[in-house]
Design a protein around this motif. Sequence first.
Motif, short mmCIF file in Angstrom:
data_model
loop_
_atom_site.label_atom_id
_atom_site.label_comp_id
_atom_site.label_asym_id
_atom_site.label_seq_id
_atom_site.Cartn_x
_atom_site.Cartn_y
_atom_site.Cartn_z
N ARG A 1 0.68 -1.12 -0.01
CA ARG A 1 0.00 -0.08 -0.07
C ARG A 1 0.91 1.10 0.17
N LEU A 2 0.34 2.28 -0.66
CA LEU A 2 0.87 3.70 -0.63
C LEU A 2 -0.14 4.60 -0.01
N GLY A 3 0.23 5.50 0.90
CA GLY A 3 -1.00 6.37 1.68
C GLY A 3 -0.34 7.69 1.67
N ALA B 1 6.57 4.37 6.26
CA ALA B 1 6.18 5.55 6.91
C ALA B 1 5.41 4.96 8.35
N ALA B 2 4.80 4.08 8.19
CA ALA B 2 4.18 3.45 9.47
C ALA B 2 5.21 3.37 10.75
N GLU C 1 11.10 -15.65 2.01
CA GLU C 1 11.02 -15.61 3.53
C GLU C 1 10.82 -14.17 3.90
N VAL C 2 11.72 -13.36 3.40
CA VAL C 2 11.50 -11.79 3.93
C VAL C 2 9.87 -11.36 3.53
N MET C 3 9.42 -11.65 2.76
CA MET C 3 8.12 -11.18 2.20
C MET C 3 7.09 -11.81 3.11
N ARG C 4 7.21 -13.04 3.59
CA ARG C 4 6.26 -13.91 4.51
C ARG C 4 6.50 -13.07 5.86
N ARG D 1 3.06 -5.94 7.41
CA ARG D 1 3.54 -4.37 7.27
C ARG D 1 3.30 -3.75 5.84
N LEU D 2 2.88 -4.84 4.85
CA LEU D 2 2.73 -4.22 3.47
C LEU D 2 1.29 -3.83 3.37
#
Length: 294
Positions: free
Chosen positions: A162-164, A242-243, A285-288, A293-294
């Motif tokens: 996501r972008l916000g 950003a979060a 593994e990093v994506m999991r 956070r994504l």
Amino acid sequence: MLNSDELRLFLAVMREGNMLAAARRLGVDHSTVARRITSLETALGARLFDRSPRGVTPTPAAFALVAHAERIESELLAAAASVAGRDREIEGIVRLATPEAFASHMVAPHVAALRARHPRLTLELASESRAASLSKREADIAVMLKPPPKGRLVTRKLADYRLGLYAAKDYLEREGLPVARGDLNRHIFVSYIEELAGFPEMIALDQIWPGATIAFRASSSAAQHAAVAAGMGIGVLHVFAAAQDERLVQIMPGQMEVWRSYWLVMHADLQRLPRVRAAVDFLDEVMRAMRDRL
């Protein structure tokens, strides 16, 4: 019989665009490259390059040969890696090209774990705003914002993200917090330099708030993040980055957001190499681990 060393020189000339650059890349003399290319042309009975004072120009025969030469190159690499892998651990260099934010927040913080698992494997991380050319071997693996055109590539979606809209706390104290879309009319924004954005998908402000008054543009997502955090204005930032920044506040979360995707791309002939497979497994593994956070 074709000579594999001559094919390697031929591919270097095709990728670099001239014999001098190919010679520098391979650590040989320019005359050696020219002589071996002539030998290859003799073996094939076809001219591969038109020579001129300005350099060399590939002929139709060269373009016909390049795909075959790349397959031979990849098979030789795979054979060497397969045999070597029976007696020693995974080693070598893998170059990974990714967008800047992905490199900084998804890859770099986790490379120590990859190194601990494969001490003889070196990861080269190229964070770029443009798409790396896998056919020119600018990278072994690429993370892109859209699937590439069809070719001898293996492509799959890696993750959605996501972008916000974000602004600094002190900016909002000074200018006020927008609570409705119409409130955005009295604010200034940070965005990309459009002609320097390698992917149209990098520019999301037009989708979230068309006609925004832009006071600062940058080709770097990190520079935009820094400018927003310093109180320059409102920007469209990666939520996963950003979060985590206590200086920032998300504006109308869930409403003023867009979704994008990361795509994993590699040359079909490289996917079986142990060093490449190790890097791909690391990314998965990093994506999991980062999915929340994504």
